[in-house]
Design an enzyme around this catalytic site. Structure first.
Site, short mmCIF file in Angstrom:
data_model
loop_
_atom_site.label_atom_id
_atom_site.label_comp_id
_atom_site.label_asym_id
_atom_site.label_seq_id
_atom_site.Cartn_x
_atom_site.Cartn_y
_atom_site.Cartn_z
N LYS A 171 0.87 -1.24 -0.04
CA LYS A 171 -0.06 -0.01 -0.07
C LYS A 171 1.04 1.21 -0.04
CE LYS A 171 -0.60 0.26 4.80
NZ LYS A 171 0.12 1.51 5.29
N ASP A 172 2.07 1.16 0.22
CA ASP A 172 3.11 2.28 0.45
C ASP A 172 3.82 2.58 -0.84
OD1 ASP A 172 2.74 2.75 3.08
OD2 ASP A 172 4.37 1.50 3.57
N THR A 191 -6.39 7.86 14.13
CA THR A 191 -6.09 7.29 12.79
C THR A 191 -5.31 8.11 11.91
OG1 THR A 191 -7.08 6.09 10.91
CG2 THR A 191 -8.42 7.77 11.80
N SER A 224 -5.23 7.86 8.62
CA SER A 224 -5.76 7.61 7.32
C SER A 224 -7.00 8.43 6.89
CB SER A 224 -6.04 5.95 7.16
OG SER A 224 -6.69 5.59 5.87
N ARG A 275 -8.90 7.63 4.40
CA ARG A 275 -9.78 6.68 3.96
C ARG A 275 -10.59 6.07 5.37
NH1 ARG A 275 -9.26 1.28 5.02
NH2 ARG A 275 -7.07 1.70 5.68
N ARG A 276 -9.79 5.60 6.27
CA ARG A 276 -10.29 5.25 7.67
C ARG A 276 -11.32 6.22 8.19
NH1 ARG A 276 -4.87 2.99 9.30
NH2 ARG A 276 -5.01 0.84 8.63
N GLY A 304 2.98 7.36 13.21
CA GLY A 304 4.25 6.66 13.71
C GLY A 304 3.90 5.23 13.59
N THR A 348 4.69 2.99 18.44
CA THR A 348 4.13 4.41 18.82
C THR A 348 2.73 4.49 18.82
OG1 THR A 348 6.17 5.19 17.71
CG2 THR A 348 4.59 7.06 17.95
#
Length: 298
Positions: free
Chosen positions: A76-77, A120, A122, A124-125, A143, A147
């Site tokens: 995904k990165d 979060t 993200s 998307r989330r 992080g 973390t």
């Protein structure tokens, strides 16, 4: 003596666990294969997460310079546009692609009190969670896994949302309070999958890497990434996609949402796995035409 296969990875616990998976699978095929792990610090590790490909570009540079033979990424990165001179050689079998809730006091998603702070990193989330519960407060969270979990324990949040796959690979899935269904939260394109990238002309490493490829995961993520690429999206755009093989057919579901959760477009498409990219592109075109999607995610 044969030179060790140099495997490049980030230095986080999760990245090292993923590199170890690659090594174990390579050595299951050839127990005599010598390997060397090369840890490379990326822009993302230095906090520069706004940089495109922040968690992969230094690994890619090391590949191109011949400092490593293959790079291990969280898929995904990895940007959807291929890097010149490099090749995505394999995608390992996907881990659980879902997202999970980790909450204090044993809270579940339904029992989190109104106003609870949910962390979060993200969009998307955040977009999908807001559509489910607009009475919670969504705060940024960045992080590595350690973390993020530490910040939850410190009381900065009542709950955080993480990817199940990372927790499973770290042996920490027991800390999850609840696993979200794919109906509740659709994952990021490529979530849960490990990518192996090599130099395009390195035939010897390619032969080794291709042994790791898991065809059902390969076709599924190929469709997801084509969908994302066609929409021009990245990590800051609320775009979700999940592909799966069902009775020999590739089924791809996509979602595009407003960051504030006020609207969401859903659609799905299916077809032969060999048409994965075309399916992703077609679904993106159909959904772009269906509603108020903006590429900046606003």
């Amino acid at each position: 003596m044969k030179r060790p296969l140099r495997i490049g990875t980030r230095g986080s616990a999760l990245a090292l666990a993923q590199a170890d998976q690659v090594i174990r699978r390579l050595q299951a095929r050839d127990p005599t294969l010598p390997t060397e792990v090369v840890i490379i610090r990326t822009s993302g590790d230095r906090g520069q997460r706004e940089v495109r490909g922040a968690f992969v570009k230094e690994l890619q540079h090391a590949l191109l310079k011949g400092e490593i033979d293959l790079a291990v990424h969280s898929l995904k990165d990895l940007p959807t546009d291929p890097a010149p001179g490099l090749l995505l050689a394999a995608v390992l079998e996907r881990e659980d692609p879902r997202d999970v809730l980790i909450a204090r006091n044993g809270w579940t998603w339904a029992t989190l009190p109104p106003g609870a702070r949910v962390g979060t990193g993200s969009p998307r989330r955040t977009a999908q969670l807001r559509a489910l519960r607009s009475d919670l407060v969504y705060l940024p969270l960045v992080g590595n896994v350690d973390t993020r979990l530490r910040r939850l324990r410190e009381g900065r949040y009542e709950a955080i949302v993480l990817a199940a796959g990372g927790l499973i690979r770290l042996g920490r899935m027991a800390e999850a309070t609840e696993v979200f269904s794919l109906e509740q939260i659709l994952p990021a394109p490529g979530q849960g999958a490990i990518a192996v990238e090599i130099r395009e002309e390195d035939e010897a490493t390619r032969a080794l890497a291709e042994r790791l490829n898991h065809p059902p995961t390969w076709w599924a993520v190929k469709a997801e990434r084509a969908f994302l690429r066609a929409l021009g999206g990245g990590c800051r755009v609320p775009i979700a996609a999940y592909g799966s093989l069902e009775e020999g057919r590739l089924v791809l579901e996509g979602r595009i949402a407003a960051l504030d959760g006020t609207w969401m477009i859903r659609d799905r498409i299916e077809g032969p796995p060999e048409m994965a990219e075309a399916l992703g592109e077609t679904l993106a075109e159909r959904m772009r035409a269906a509603g108020p999607f903006k590429e900046d995610g606003e």
